[in-house]
Design a protein around this motif. Structure first.
Motif, PDB file in Angstrom:
ATOM      1  N   SER A  33       0.833  -1.205   0.000  1.00 20.82           N
ATOM      2  CA  SER A  33       0.000   0.000   0.000  1.00 20.82           C
ATOM      3  C   SER A  33       0.868   1.256   0.000  1.00 20.82           C
ATOM      4  O   SER A  33       0.640   2.183  -0.783  1.00 20.82           O
ATOM      5  N   ARG A  34       1.902   1.264   0.835  1.00 19.69           N
ATOM      6  CA  ARG A  34       2.795   2.432   0.891  1.00 19.69           C
ATOM      7  C   ARG A  34       3.647   2.544  -0.373  1.00 19.69           C
ATOM      8  O   ARG A  34       3.832   3.636  -0.926  1.00 19.69           O
ATOM      9  N   ALA A  35       4.174   1.390  -0.841  1.00 15.97           N
ATOM     10  CA  ALA A  35       5.024   1.408  -2.032  1.00 15.97           C
ATOM     11  C   ALA A  35       4.241   1.820  -3.270  1.00 15.97           C
ATOM     12  O   ALA A  35       4.749   2.541  -4.136  1.00 15.97           O
ATOM     13  N   GLN A  36       2.986   1.391  -3.356  1.00 15.07           N
ATOM     14  CA  GLN A  36       2.144   1.748  -4.499  1.00 15.07           C
ATOM     15  C   GLN A  36       1.861   3.241  -4.515  1.00 15.07           C
ATOM     16  O   GLN A  36       1.916   3.882  -5.575  1.00 15.07           O
ATOM     17  N   ASP A  37       1.555   3.808  -3.364  1.00 18.96           N
ATOM     18  CA  ASP A  37       1.310   5.250  -3.290  1.00 18.96           C
ATOM     19  C   ASP A  37       2.540   6.035  -3.743  1.00 18.96           C
ATOM     20  O   ASP A  37       2.433   7.046  -4.449  1.00 18.96           O
ATOM     21  N   ALA A  38       3.731   5.551  -3.346  1.00 19.16           N
ATOM     22  CA  ALA A  38       4.973   6.253  -3.682  1.00 19.16           C
ATOM     23  C   ALA A  38       5.231   6.242  -5.185  1.00 19.16           C
ATOM     24  O   ALA A  38       5.547   7.281  -5.778  1.00 19.16           O
ATOM     25  N   ILE A  39       5.077   5.081  -5.834  1.00 21.39           N
ATOM     26  CA  ILE A  39       5.402   5.010  -7.261  1.00 21.39           C
ATOM     27  C   ILE A  39       4.326   5.672  -8.108  1.00 21.39           C
ATOM     28  O   ILE A  39       4.632   6.312  -9.125  1.00 21.39           O
ATOM     29  N   VAL A  40       3.067   5.553  -7.715  1.00 22.89           N
ATOM     30  CA  VAL A  40       1.987   6.162  -8.499  1.00 22.89           C
ATOM     31  C   VAL A  40       2.104   7.687  -8.494  1.00 22.89           C
ATOM     32  O   VAL A  40       1.863   8.347  -9.512  1.00 22.89           O
ATOM     33  N   SER A  41       2.494   8.251  -7.359  1.00 17.30           N
ATOM     34  CA  SER A  41       2.637   9.707  -7.285  1.00 17.30           C
ATOM     35  C   SER A  41       3.905  10.197  -7.978  1.00 17.30           C
ATOM     36  O   SER A  41       3.966  11.327  -8.459  1.00 17.30           O
ATOM     37  N   MET A  42       4.917   9.348  -8.057  1.00 20.11           N
ATOM     38  CA  MET A  42       6.198   9.758  -8.633  1.00 20.11           C
ATOM     39  C   MET A  42       6.270   9.550 -10.135  1.00 20.11           C
ATOM     40  O   MET A  42       6.919  10.323 -10.849  1.00 20.11           O
ATOM     41  N   ARG A  43       5.591   8.531 -10.644  1.00 18.40           N
ATOM     42  CA  ARG A  43       5.753   8.130 -12.050  1.00 18.40           C
ATOM     43  C   ARG A  43       5.444   9.233 -13.053  1.00 18.40           C
ATOM     44  O   ARG A  43       6.226   9.431 -14.011  1.00 18.40           O
ATOM     45  N   PRO A  44       4.350  10.007 -12.936  1.00 25.60           N
ATOM     46  CA  PRO A  44       4.085  11.055 -13.941  1.00 25.60           C
ATOM     47  C   PRO A  44       5.210  12.085 -14.042  1.00 25.60           C
ATOM     48  O   PRO A  44       5.596  12.483 -15.145  1.00 25.60           O
ATOM     49  N   TYR A  45       5.757  12.487 -12.896  1.00 27.38           N
ATOM     50  CA  TYR A  45       6.854  13.463 -12.906  1.00 27.38           C
ATOM     51  C   TYR A  45       8.087  12.882 -13.591  1.00 27.38           C
ATOM     52  O   TYR A  45       8.709  13.536 -14.441  1.00 27.38           O
ATOM     53  N   ALA A  46       8.447  11.641 -13.224  1.00 28.75           N
ATOM     54  CA  ALA A  46       9.651  11.024 -13.781  1.00 28.75           C
ATOM     55  C   ALA A  46       9.521  10.819 -15.288  1.00 28.75           C
ATOM     56  O   ALA A  46      10.460  11.094 -16.049  1.00 28.75           O
ATOM     57  N   GLU A  47       8.362  10.339 -15.733  1.00 30.81           N
ATOM     58  CA  GLU A  47       8.175  10.091 -17.161  1.00 30.81           C
ATOM     59  C   GLU A  47       8.160  11.386 -17.966  1.00 30.81           C
ATOM     60  O   GLU A  47       8.705  11.446 -19.069  1.00 30.81           O
ATOM     61  N   LYS A  48       7.537  12.423 -17.424  1.00 29.33           N
ATOM     62  CA  LYS A  48       7.492  13.707 -18.135  1.00 29.33           C
ATOM     63  C   LYS A  48       8.871  14.343 -18.210  1.00 29.33           C
ATOM     64  O   LYS A  48       9.242  14.915 -19.234  1.00 29.33           O
ATOM     65  N   LEU A  49       9.646  14.209 -17.134  1.00 29.92           N
ATOM     66  CA  LEU A  49      10.997  14.766 -17.132  1.00 29.92           C
ATOM     67  C   LEU A  49      11.875  14.044 -18.148  1.00 29.92           C
ATOM     68  O   LEU A  49      12.639  14.685 -18.884  1.00 29.92           O
TER      69      LEU A  49
END
Length: 288
Positions: A33-49
């Motif tokens: 649950s914690r790991a999923q929240d971390a990657i879901v919130s981070m992925r859009p920023y990382a992919e756009k960058l």
């Protein structure tokens, strides 16, 4: 047929195993649950960058290009294989090993391939077949951006010194708790993403400060983010795979326990029936 004592022992053993797998499933579910929240919130920023940097690298003139964008003849390739330190996660670690071997066999069979391993499980297997550039398993003790930066900076330094001509990340991309997708993602050199029969999209950027300074400062940051995203993806995938594997193990243990109980009850009933028959036969013999 096993005797009653053996059946009771097996039932007790399976019940203990079921308790362990059920507890591991609950632990992995909480961590997921914690790991999923971390990657879901981070992925859009990382992919756009990463997308922004790829577009930007396509507009860079030769005098502004850096070592991180230099495309060289492939002679030596570094594969960064990301797995876990622990097992009991289904095919999570095995898929990474298979993907590394597939890349070597199909894509880089004419090149020298070395591996940077992150995670104990993949290192234990790949060190038998490949030259290991570096091994990191302690990062999972504290999976933070600062710790991942140390690894990415080591990779960038090796690429800039021309120790390797290409760097590829191999990791499990988190989709959901039951599904992990094995990715082979180009890390270096940082070039524009070219689809078949397409040229890179030319975008008009306004640069502040100058383009050269932005490129030199932003590219290492984008690569640091890209590796950290891969680690976070793998971390979430690990717990999803383990939760699914432990759920199936608990179900299988339950079925086996029920089957053993049924066999035990049948054997016990047969033993009781035999005892009754012996008593009846004995009583009839005495009466005669």
């Amino acid at each position: 047929m096993a005797n009653l004592k053996e059946l009771r022992s097996r039932i007790s053993s399976v019940s203990s195993t079921m308790q362990i797998t059920s507890a591991m499933k609950m632990v992995s579910a909480a961590k997921l649950s914690r790991a999923q929240d971390a990657i879901v919130s981070m992925r859009p920023y990382a992919e756009k960058l990463t997308e922004l940097l790829q577009d930007l690298s396509a507009t860079v003139e030769d005098d502004l290009s850096t070592a991180l964008t230099e495309e060289r003849e492939l002679q030596k390739v570094l594969i960064v294989a990301i797995s876990s330190n622990r097992g009991l996660a289904g095919a999570f670690n095995t898929n990474i090993i298979k993907k590394v071997n597939q890349l070597k066999r199909e894509n880089y069979h004419n090149q020298e391939v070395e591996v940077l391993t992150i995670g104990k499980k993949v290192n234990d297997i790949l060190k038998k077949s490949y030259e290991i550039f570096e091994h990191h398993e302690e990062i999972y003790n504290d999976l933070s951006f600062l710790n991942s930066v140390q690894i990415s900076e080591t990779i960038m330094k090796a690429f800039e010194e021309k120790a390797y001509d290409k760097v590829v990340l191999v990791y499990n991309r988190f989709k959901n708790a039951a599904t992990q997708i094995v990715e082979a993602e180009d890390f270096l050199p940082l070039v524009a993403d070219k689809s078949e029969d397409e040229t890179p999209q030319q975008l008009d950027y306004i640069f502040e400060p100058e383009k050269g300074k932005i490129i030199k400062e932003l590219m290492p940051k984008a690569l640091n983010i890209q590796l950290y995203k891969a680690l976070r993806d793998s971390f979430a995938s690990e717990h999803g795979a383990r939760m699914t594997a432990m759920h199936k193990a608990t179900e299988n243990a339950t079925e086996l326990r029920d089957s053993l109980k049924l066999t035990y009850n049948k054997a016990r009933q047969a033993a009781i029936t035999n005892e009754i028959l012996e008593i009846v036969a004995g009583a009839e013999a005495l009466s005669d």
